[in-house]
Scaffold this active site. Structure first.
Site, PDB file in Angstrom:
ATOM      1  N   ARG A 167       5.173   3.424   1.410  1.00 56.34           N
ATOM      2  CA  ARG A 167       6.077   3.860   0.345  1.00 56.34           C
ATOM      3  C   ARG A 167       7.198   4.778   0.803  1.00 56.34           C
ATOM      4  NH1 ARG A 167       4.908   1.738  -4.375  1.00 56.34           N
ATOM      5  NH2 ARG A 167       2.984   0.591  -4.255  1.00 56.34           N
ATOM      6  N   SER A 222       0.821  -1.219   0.000  1.00 56.73           N
ATOM      7  CA  SER A 222       0.000   0.000   0.000  1.00 56.73           C
ATOM      8  C   SER A 222       0.852   1.266   0.000  1.00 56.73           C
ATOM      9  CB  SER A 222      -0.902   0.004   1.219  1.00 56.73           C
ATOM     10  OG  SER A 222      -0.127   0.328   2.348  1.00 56.73           O
ATOM     11  N   LYS A 223       0.212   2.350  -0.373  1.00 57.98           N
ATOM     12  CA  LYS A 223       0.896   3.649  -0.464  1.00 57.98           C
ATOM     13  C   LYS A 223       1.512   4.054   0.869  1.00 57.98           C
ATOM     14  CE  LYS A 223      -0.497   6.134  -4.428  1.00 57.98           C
ATOM     15  NZ  LYS A 223      -1.779   5.718  -4.990  1.00 57.98           N
ATOM     16  N   SER A 224       0.858   3.653   1.964  1.00 58.79           N
ATOM     17  CA  SER A 224       1.357   4.076   3.267  1.00 58.79           C
ATOM     18  C   SER A 224       2.703   3.439   3.599  1.00 58.79           C
ATOM     19  CB  SER A 224       0.339   3.740   4.354  1.00 58.79           C
ATOM     20  OG  SER A 224       0.161   2.340   4.389  1.00 58.79           O
TER      21      SER A 224
END
Ligand code: GLU
Length: 310
Positions: free
Chosen positions: A241, A237-239
């Site tokens: 990154r 997920s983006k979190s």
């Protein structure tokens, strides 16, 4: 024998995240455990996807993690003449041709399981004149396109490139050379012996081997690292990154990455600095523990989901 050379080749499209750290670390440990050199190449051939500041950010993260590279940083954006020379060589030999197909021309063509068009060579007899410059494709009907290679961690892989991708793009209509061509030229020109990278590129490898064959370039050894996925198996997920910055964050990120690579540091290394963790990992590297693993699950929450970001 000369020391082996490996490389980490990030695309500067964002920050180093837990997945890219795992790849960077695996390639570093692979080549440093063989007393080799580790090069960093910024894969910014696709300038349209390059994010300003991402390169600096990635390099700073590597430094804070104690992953120091050998030699100068290279950038694909500075090497386009090399790619164009190779393209011209292929075109002169009749192995590459201009293709004017548009997105809508391609829409109804069959696709491979990963969604890529299997291009049947519609423009082999000549591109139609159009407003846009043509793309360039590699011809897969003139020489055998069966490729078999033994990936060091993923085992023997076979692909018939003509059947599974067809004539693939080596220069795009927007003028950027395709990754498939650029990576082959760079790996050869930089004398890379060992390509350690994410499993998402496993199915691209036969196209690259085909280009190496026709261009008379040496084939490096390949080892594909499992992809880090969320605990439910979905894409990271983006979190997650962003990893590394301060020293504490870097040590935690290394600890997490080593654990994902199935080589967790021993308890008595709690509190170790990044450089100590990396040194330990080089001398204890056991790549056989990754054999056959396509993906590895990130821990739920916690590390990599904000805990080590700056
Ligand atoms: N630039 C590619 C990426 O960031 C890696 C390419 C390679 O290692 O061959 O996914």
């Amino acid at each position: 024998m000369a020391a082996p050379r490996g490389r980490f080749a990030p695309s500067p499209t964002g920050r180093l995240h837990l997945g890219s750290l795992v790849t960077a670390l695996a390639s570093y440990l692979d080549v440093k455990s063989r007393s080799g050199q580790w090069l960093v190449r910024i894969e910014d051939v696709d300038q349209a996807r390059t994010v300003p500041g991402a390169e600096t950010d990635i390099l700073r993260s590597l430094e804070s993690l104690g992953l120091y590279w050998d030699g100068p940083i290279t950038r694909q954006s500075e090497r386009t003449t090399l790619y164009e020379d190779a393209l011209q060589q292929l075109a002169a030999r009749g192995l590459a041709y201009a293709c004017s197909c548009t997105r809508s021309d391609l829409a109804s063509l069959p696709r491979s399981p990963d969604g890529e068009t299997i291009y049947p060579g519609l423009c082999r007899q000549g591109a139609r004149p159009g407003e846009l410059p043509p793309a360039w494709r590699f011809r897969t009907d003139l020489a055998p396109t069966q490729v078999e290679f033994a990936d060091e961690w993923q085992g023997v892989r076979r692909q018939d490139v003509a059947a599974e991708t067809g004539d693939f793009v080596i220069k795009r209509r927007d003028g950027f050379h395709a990754y498939q061509l650029a990576v082959v030229i760079d790996d050869a020109e930089q004398d890379i012996d060992r390509v350690v990278r994410g499993c998402d590129l496993l199915d691209n490898t036969p196209r690259q081997i085909l280009l190496q064959r026709v261009l008379g370039l040496r084939q490096p050894a390949y080892a594909h690292v499992p992809l880090v996925v969320e605990p439910d198996g979905t894409k990271l997920s983006k979190s997650r990154r962003s990893v590394a910055a301060g020293a504490l964050g870097a040590a935690e990120a290394l600890h997490a990455a080593l654990t994902l690579l199935r080589q967790p540091p021993p308890d008595d290394m709690a509190g170790a600095k990044p450089a100590e963790l990396v040194e330990w990992a080089v001398s204890h590297w056991q790549p056989q523990l990754l054999a056959g693993l396509r993906s590895i699950q990130a821990p739920a929450g916690g590390l990599g989901s904000g805990g080590v970001s700056d």
